[in-house]
Design an enzyme around this catalytic site. Structure first.
Site, PDB file in Angstrom:
ATOM      1  N   ALA A  53      36.327  36.964  33.240  1.00  0.00           N
ATOM      2  CA  ALA A  53      36.761  35.698  34.179  1.00  0.00           C
ATOM      3  C   ALA A  53      37.205  36.154  36.061  1.00  0.00           C
ATOM      4  O   ALA A  53      38.975  37.130  35.902  1.00  0.00           O
ATOM      5  CB  ALA A  53      37.511  34.368  34.230  1.00  0.00           C
TER       6      ALA A  53
ATOM      7  N   PRO B 291      33.283  33.260  36.477  1.00  0.00           N
ATOM      8  CA  PRO B 291      32.670  34.228  34.870  1.00  0.00           C
ATOM      9  C   PRO B 291      31.826  35.192  34.379  1.00  0.00           C
ATOM     10  O   PRO B 291      30.963  35.555  35.647  1.00  0.00           O
ATOM     11  CB  PRO B 291      32.674  33.705  33.899  1.00  0.00           C
ATOM     12  CG  PRO B 291      31.646  31.729  34.722  1.00  0.00           C
ATOM     13  CD  PRO B 291      32.241  32.091  36.188  1.00  0.00           C
TER      14      PRO B 291
ATOM     15  N   ASP C  98      39.985  44.308  48.844  1.00  0.00           N
ATOM     16  CA  ASP C  98      40.053  43.751  48.282  1.00  0.00           C
ATOM     17  C   ASP C  98      40.130  45.004  47.231  1.00  0.00           C
ATOM     18  O   ASP C  98      39.920  44.579  46.043  1.00  0.00           O
ATOM     19  CB  ASP C  98      39.226  42.526  48.038  1.00  0.00           C
ATOM     20  CG  ASP C  98      40.287  41.668  46.751  1.00  0.00           C
ATOM     21  OD1 ASP C  98      40.911  42.748  46.647  1.00  0.00           O
ATOM     22  OD2 ASP C  98      39.320  41.371  46.465  1.00  0.00           O
TER      23      ASP C  98
END
EC number: 2.7.11.1
Length: 833
Positions: free
Chosen positions: A523, A528, A640
């Protein structure tokens, strides 16, 4: 007193022995060598291959692959190993066939009247053998003035105007024979200076004239950064030289006996020479390939690469039709010779013709150049002399006869102006206008087609939505709240972007076994991820947005569009998406080795990663980020980067994933500002986390943290020592000279070189410096990782190791409070990921 001083130094240098110097009364026998002070080059006797012939020359001392850069007796080899190098009685450095000095093979051949009794011969770290007087410091002879086939950094090519010294390159006869070959690269003395490669006496390839930064015939020649090019044209000499700003970079340029010229760089990791650039490599590179007054247009040619210059026609039409361009072109028969209504046709991206017979005036502008050409009936064309100088286009070149060896380039070259009569000028202007009309017509047609397609799709989507309300899903899952207006806008986007492959929901349900828990891979922050197998047995990974996902339609579309437009070995490949029945899903290639955090943060799996594997992972991530920042069609900031967003395929090749928060920058945009900070604590740059300011240096910071985690096997945000985090702990150890203590002890010490690991730690610290302007960019990181760089800059204090004041000059980027979690999770304005 002066006489006593000279005599003292004379005797001192006779008996002093130095590894890089041959003294006046010393000799160098076969089997002996001298090394430069830094042991970069060697001078002595050598043979090639299985040959017993002996030569005296210079080669790289620290490279296992024999690479000769200069040969003294290239045309007069010695038959056995009885040769000797020593000073003759008159002071010239000489090569003899034997120690009895009866047969002279080669000599520096300096005039006796110039030589001093205190002469020595020294080999420098540049590869230059210099004959000089250590008392006065005067140089009498150097090998750089007499090159063979190799052009080393800081060597000069060209000629001196006073003493007639001509520094040119001459190829070897063959791979195993360094004798003087047929290929000669020399600076032309006639007209405007240019470098030409001759085969015998025939021009073979023209390096072109100097543009202000590079040679016009080598558009791939690098400018700045590691290589510095320099051209001198004054009353004393005309010469070209290049240097390197990083001493660890080993490079050479050479003329090959096959008729090509190469720039090589040494790749220490692979122990091989890399072909940095080479010429000629296509038909248009061959000298005068299209004959007089023709030019080669290979990039846009579909049939015949040769075209006549404006105002000219094939001299032999039949030969031209049969693709024989040797006759070139001649002035059109009906063209007026000289008229007040003459004008110029501008050809773009040109390699201007041979300048041997061109006239030059460096003191006038391009506008003045045009007027002077119009006033002179013999002037047939003009161009800027230096079109890439620091002051812009300067100087004037004019041609007064046949024009040879012109060609076009795809992304380089300069403007070239051809003189034509009024009829030819009107014809070219009409062609230009008709071309613009065609482009306008095509654009109008495309816009109309897109509008029609949008209307059709609107009707299709509306009907599908109606039918979906009455259809129940075969899948047993909890739907995510979803805005149908967003869905419709996404359908419109699909019509505009054909790069978005779509999967049917039923196909995804069948592939994942109705999203079975046994198929669940894990996940992520947005939901998920499931493994699936399509009907064609292709394995896929399906990322399904969860109910609590903070990713809206904009982030979803952002990720799909971005990844579909990016193609790189180190980026995850998207196969398509699914937007149906309130579901948003992304379909990726399946990567069996999960993510990087599974390996580096778990002791058992981390033991499988030896140093070579870790370095390949680091290099792969660096290449992927460099592609995003510089080499892709779009400049992209990921925002990120972290270990869990680096996926590994079956061969442990890293793939950067999760582009939901990525941002696209314009071509010249360097930084951005946001009021919504997203990312992962521990990986975010300080200016981004605290001020909402992001740039490519934000990704560099994240990469630096990730690199240090890979080296140490420790998580930055979960590190609990006296320092605030892992980066701070490494900095403290680095400052105290104890950084080796942080190296992952699960790595076998025999698999890594401690100096290389320390270099990588230093690169990591250079990436995490507090000020974004101090951090290196990813292109520098890739070069540092690929070369045995030894003179890296010292890192400054990293971020987040001491208190940092929030806000400041750019603090206005953040208009609201940003929620931060101490856990290693991605966060947004008010909610965690």
């Amino acid at each position: 007193m002066k006489v006593v001083f000279v005599i003292f130094f004379f005797f001192l240098f006779q008996f002093c022995i130095s590894v890089d110097t041959i003294m006046r009364r010393q000799s160098l026998r076969d089997g002996e060598v001298i090394l430069s002070a830094g042991k970069r080059f060697a001078f002595g006797f050598f043979s090639l291959g299985d040959s017993e012939l002996r030569y005296v020359g210079i080669w790289y001392a620290q490279i296992s692959q024999q690479t000769i850069v200069w040969v003294a007796n290239r045309d007069h080899p010695i038959n056995d190993t009885s040769g000797m190098v020593k000073f003759s009685n008159r002071g010239n450095l000489s090569v003899y066939a034997s120690d009895n000095e009866t047969e002279l093979i080669w000599s520096t051949n300096v005039s006796d009247s110039m030589l001093e009794p205190t002469l020595v011969a020294t080999l420098s770290d540049l590869g230059n053998l210099v004959l000089f007087d250590p008392v006065t410091g005067r140089s009498f002879w150097e090998s750089f003035d007499h090159p063979t086939d190799t052009f080393l950094p800081f060597m000069r090519l060209g000629f001196t105007r006073k003493d007639g010294l001509d520094r040119s390159l001459t190829s070897w006869k063959s791979h195993g024979d360094p004798g003087s070959g047929d290929l000669i690269l020399r600076m032309e003395r006639r007209g405007f200076p240019q470098l030409i490669l001759y085969k015998g006496v025939t021009p073979w390839w023209r390096m072109g004239s100097w543009t202000g930064h590079r040679w016009s015939g080598v558009p791939e020649m690098p400018i700045g950064y590691i290589f510095n090019n320099s051209f001198v044209n004054n009353e004393d000499e005309v010469s070209f030289t290049y240097g390197v700003t990083d001493a660890s970079v080993i490079t050479r340029t050479m003329v090959n006996e096959t008729g090509t010229m190469h720039r090589f760089t040494w790749i220490a990791r692979d122990k091989r020479w890399n072909d940095f650039w080479s010429v000629p490599k296509e038909q248009c590179d061959n000298y005068a390939h299209c004959g007089p007054n023709g030019y080669c247009d290979s990039p846009s040619s579909k049939t015949f690469e040769c075209t006549c210059l404006p105002g000219f026609e094939p001299k032999f039409p039949r030969h031209w039709f049969l693709r024989d361009s040797s006759g070139g072109c001649t002035k059109k028969k009906r063209a007026s010779i000289c008229s007040e209504k003459d004008g110029f046709v501008k050809l773009k991206r040109m390699k201007i013709p041979d300048t041997s017979d061109a006239s030059v005036d460096m003191n006038i502008t391009l506008k003045e150049c045009k007027q002077r050409c119009l006033k002179n009936c013999s002037c047939v064309a003009y161009a800027s002399a230096y079109h890439e100088s620091k002051r812009g286009a300067i100087g004037c070149l004019k041609w007064h006869g046949g024009m040879l060896d012109a060609r076009t380039y795809l992304n380089s070259g300069q403007d070239f102006y051809i003189r034509v009569d009024k009829e030819e000028l009107a014809r070219w202007n009409r062609n230009g206008l008709s071309g613009k009309r065609r482009v306008l017509l095509i654009l109008i047609s495309l816009i109309a087609a897109v509008m029609l397609l949008t209307v059709i799709l609107f009707c299709v989507v509306r009907e599908r939505r109606k039918s979906n309300r009455h259809r129940s899903s075969s899948a047993n899952f909890a739907p995510v709240p979803f805005d149908f207006d967003e869905s419709f806008r996404f359908e419109q986007d699909k019509a505009r972007n054909r790069e978005l492959p779509l999967f049917d929901l039923n196909t995804i349900v069948a592939a994942t076994n109705n999203f079975s828990s046994q198929n669940k891979l894990g996940a992520g922050g947005f939901g998920p991820v499931y493994k699936g197998v399509l009907q064609n047995r292709m394995e896929i990974a399906v990322k399904r947005l969860s109910r609590n996902s903070g990713q809206g339609m904009e982030e979803f579309k952002n990720e799909v569009k971005l990844i579909s437009k990016l193609q790189h070995r180190n980026l995850v490949r998207i196969l398509g998406c699914c937007v149906e029945l309130e579901e948003k899903m992304l379909v990726y290639e399946y990567l069996p080795n999960k993510s990087l955090d599974y390996f580096i943060f778990h002791e058992e799996q981390r033991a499988e990663l030896d140093w070579p594997k870790r370095m390949e992972i680091v290099r792969g991530i660096a290449r992927g980020i460099l592609y995003l920042h510089q080499d892709s069609r779009l400049r992209i900031i990921h925002r990120d980067l972290k270990a869990s967003n680096i996926l590994l395929d079956s061969e442990m090749i890293p793939k950067i994933s999760d582009f939901g928060m990525a941002r696209i920058f314009g071509g010249n945009q360097m930084e951005g500002c946001t009021s919504r900070v997203v990312g992962t604590f521990g990986y975010m740059a300080p200016e981004y986390a605290m001020e909402g300011q992001f740039s490519i240096k934000s990704d560099v910071y994240s990469f630096g943290v990730l690199m240090l985690e890979i080296i140490t096997g420790k998580k930055n945000s979960a590190f609990h020592e006296e320092s605030s985090n892992l980066v701070g702990h490494i900095w403290d150890l680095w400052e105290n000279g104890e950084a080796t203590e942080i190296i992952d002890n699960l790595m076998d010490q025999e698999t890594y070189d401690e100096r290389e690991v320390m270099k990588c730690i230093q690169i990591g610290l250079l990436c995490v410096q507090e000020n974004a302007s101090d951090r290196v960019d990813m292109s520098s990181v890739v070069i540092m990782l690929g070369h045995n760089a030894t003179n890296l800059p010292n890192p400054k204090h990293p971020a987040f190791t001491s208190a940092r004041r929030r806000g400041g000059e750019n603090g206005a980027c953040l208009k609201g409070q940003t929620g931060i979690s101490v856990n290693d999770v991605t966060f947004s304005d008010i909610q965690g990921r």
